[in-house]
Design a protein around this motif. Structure first.
Motif, short mmCIF file in Angstrom:
data_model
loop_
_atom_site.label_atom_id
_atom_site.label_comp_id
_atom_site.label_asym_id
_atom_site.label_seq_id
_atom_site.Cartn_x
_atom_site.Cartn_y
_atom_site.Cartn_z
N LEU A 295 0.84 -1.21 0.00
CA LEU A 295 0.00 0.00 0.00
C LEU A 295 0.87 1.25 0.00
O LEU A 295 0.57 2.23 -0.69
CB LEU A 295 -0.93 -0.01 1.22
CG LEU A 295 -1.88 1.18 1.35
CD1 LEU A 295 -2.82 1.26 0.14
CD2 LEU A 295 -2.69 1.07 2.65
N LEU A 298 2.11 1.77 -3.52
CA LEU A 298 1.05 2.30 -4.39
C LEU A 298 0.82 3.78 -4.13
O LEU A 298 0.69 4.58 -5.06
CB LEU A 298 -0.26 1.52 -4.16
CG LEU A 298 -0.29 0.06 -4.63
CD1 LEU A 298 -1.55 -0.63 -4.12
CD2 LEU A 298 -0.22 -0.02 -6.15
N ALA A 299 0.79 4.16 -2.85
CA ALA A 299 0.52 5.55 -2.48
C ALA A 299 1.69 6.46 -2.83
O ALA A 299 1.50 7.66 -3.05
CB ALA A 299 0.24 5.64 -0.98
N LEU A 305 -6.05 6.80 -5.49
CA LEU A 305 -6.19 5.45 -6.02
C LEU A 305 -7.63 4.98 -5.87
O LEU A 305 -8.31 5.31 -4.88
CB LEU A 305 -5.27 4.48 -5.26
CG LEU A 305 -3.76 4.67 -5.45
CD1 LEU A 305 -3.01 3.88 -4.37
CD2 LEU A 305 -3.33 4.20 -6.84
N TYR A 307 -10.56 2.08 -5.25
CA TYR A 307 -10.67 0.88 -4.42
C TYR A 307 -10.21 -0.34 -5.21
O TYR A 307 -9.54 -1.23 -4.67
CB TYR A 307 -12.11 0.68 -3.97
CG TYR A 307 -12.56 1.53 -2.79
CD1 TYR A 307 -11.94 2.74 -2.50
CD2 TYR A 307 -13.60 1.10 -1.97
CE1 TYR A 307 -12.36 3.51 -1.42
CE2 TYR A 307 -14.03 1.87 -0.89
CZ TYR A 307 -13.40 3.08 -0.62
OH TYR A 307 -13.81 3.84 0.44
N ILE A 310 -6.38 -0.64 -5.43
CA ILE A 310 -5.82 -1.03 -4.12
C ILE A 310 -6.10 -2.50 -3.85
O ILE A 310 -5.21 -3.24 -3.41
CB ILE A 310 -6.41 -0.15 -3.00
CG1 ILE A 310 -5.93 1.30 -3.16
CG2 ILE A 310 -5.99 -0.69 -1.63
CD1 ILE A 310 -6.58 2.27 -2.19
N VAL A 321 -11.10 -3.09 1.36
CA VAL A 321 -10.14 -2.00 1.17
C VAL A 321 -10.18 -1.01 2.33
O VAL A 321 -9.14 -0.61 2.88
CB VAL A 321 -10.40 -1.27 -0.17
CG1 VAL A 321 -9.63 0.06 -0.22
CG2 VAL A 321 -9.98 -2.15 -1.33
N ILE A 325 -7.16 0.36 4.78
CA ILE A 325 -6.78 1.78 4.86
C ILE A 325 -6.78 2.23 6.32
O ILE A 325 -5.86 2.91 6.79
CB ILE A 325 -7.73 2.66 4.03
CG1 ILE A 325 -7.63 2.31 2.55
CG2 ILE A 325 -7.42 4.14 4.25
CD1 ILE A 325 -6.26 2.52 1.94
#
Length: 392
Positions: A295, A298-299, A305, A307, A310, A321, A325
């Motif tokens: 994560l 990705l961030a 992003l 759902y 992710i 998701v 988070i």
């Protein structure tokens, strides 16, 4: 904290000699009294301390305050010894007498060690060995938690005591091992500091760190709050594992946790199905951590992003998701806002798994962008101030 005051006369020391003599057999008492008084009259204060210390456990007879009084007198005699080398030797002997009994009066003995520690100037050469003996005694008597307040002074100790690299290794490793026994999070940090002192080493000098490097790697992977494993990858003590037949697989796993994806981890586990358990790691915990690290990756690439993206990256169901988070925000590795209508997540901040040249370029680009935004804002303010006011 006990403050030792240098005695202005010899009466307290004579009283102590008399007290200890009365606690011994008559023949021994006479010899002890004659020797110690003769040394005291000759102002051979170091020799007096040595003679008193030979009384061993007799020094601990009586109430706690009385025992502390005994060591205040011994401490005041120690302060009058002129030879620095003799002071260091005597301090070690005092510590040995205090710590020889690890089952009785342990809290008192730790207090006495602290009192002796406070006799000296903070830069005294006697303090390093004394502190190590205190650390060891605290560990053996299940009092390691009492060392925690001293952790904030470690950097000062290194400077004040002018510690060599080998002494720093001893200090960091000793504290790390003791704190690990009580589950303190600084155990890992101190272990990393120990390993960092092997930079520039090679051959047998580096080999002694192998087991400790393995310990650091497994702790870094296991620790939920240790998200930057790349620091270990650059350390000589850890890099040696890459070419070691026993530890090469562990090093490969570390690289996955440092820079790679959940797919890479799953492939590794498929190829080495029993390895994680063999080094004390739990598969489910590793998968959870790899999802959080994925994560972060990705961030770091995109500030917003969906759902779906992710869920794909973390290999979870889309309905899970939000749960992940929340978990990431709770751990502190991201700051994010969820839009349940648009089914997107906006990231304000994320922990960088690796901080190298690419990340520095990204920071430089962000600073440049902020400067341009501030410059444009100042220009707007300036123009508004100089614009003529229209007549009404």
């Amino acid at each position: 904290m006990t403050t030792f005051v240098q005695l202005s006369d010899e009466e307290p020391a004579l009283d102590l000699i008399n007290l200890l003599a009365h606690q011994q057999e008559e023949a021994k008492a006479a010899a002890f009294e004659k020797q110690s008084i003769s040394q005291l009259q000759a102002r051979q204060y170091g020799e007096v301390v040595e003679t008193l210390l030979q009384c061993g456990e007799l020094l601990f007879k009586g109430a706690d305050k009385e025992v502390e009084g005994v060591f205040i007198i011994i401490g005041s005699l120690l302060q009058q010894v002129e030879s620095a080398e003799q002071v260091v030797a005597l301090t070690n002997k005092i510590a040995d007498v205090i710590t020889q009994n690890k089952t009785q009066q342990t809290a008192l003995r730790l207090r006495l060690l602290s009192n002796v520690f406070n006799i000296f100037d903070r830069k005294s050469s006697a303090l390093f060995d004394l502190f190590l003996k205190t650390v060891d005694f605290a560990a053996q008597t299940q009092n390691a938690q009492l060392l925690v307040p001293h952790l904030k002074n470690i950097d000062n100790f290194v400077v004040d005591w002018n510690l060599s690299v080998d002494q720093q290794k001893t200090l960091f490793l000793s504290l790390s091992q003791v704190l690990r026994g009580v589950g303190h999070r600084d155990a890992y940090k101190l272990l990393v500091r120990y390993l960092s002192k092997f930079e520039g080493s090679s051959g047998s000098d580096l080999t002694v760190a192998k087991e400790h490097a393995k310990q650091a790697v497994t702790e870094a992977i296991k620790g939920a709050d240790f998200t930057q494993c790349d620091v270990l990858l650059e350390m000589a003590a850890v890099k040696q594992l890459e070419t070691d037949s026993q530890y090469a697989t562990l090093f490969r796993l570390l690289k996955i946790f440092a820079v790679d994806t959940l797919d890479a981890f799953n492939a590794f586990h498929k190829q080495n199905p029993t390895f994680l358990q063999s080094v004390g790691l739990n598969v489910d915990d590793c998968v959870e951590k790899m999802r959080l690290l994925s994560l972060c990756s990705l961030a770091a690439d995109q500030t917003e992003l969906s759902y779906a993206s992710i869920a794909s990256g973390l290999q979870i169901a889309e309905e899970d998701v939000e749960q992940w988070i929340v978990r990431a925000v709770t751990v502190g590795i991201v700051e994010a806002k969820m839009d349940q209508l648009k089914r997107t997540v906006s990231f304000n901040r994320c922990t960088q798994r690796v901080f190298g040249d690419a990340q520095w370029k990204q920071v430089s680009s962000q600073i440049k962008s902020w400067k341009e935004n501030v410059r444009a804002l100042l220009e707007v303010v300036k123009n508004n101030r100089t614009a003529p006011v229209a007549d009404v």
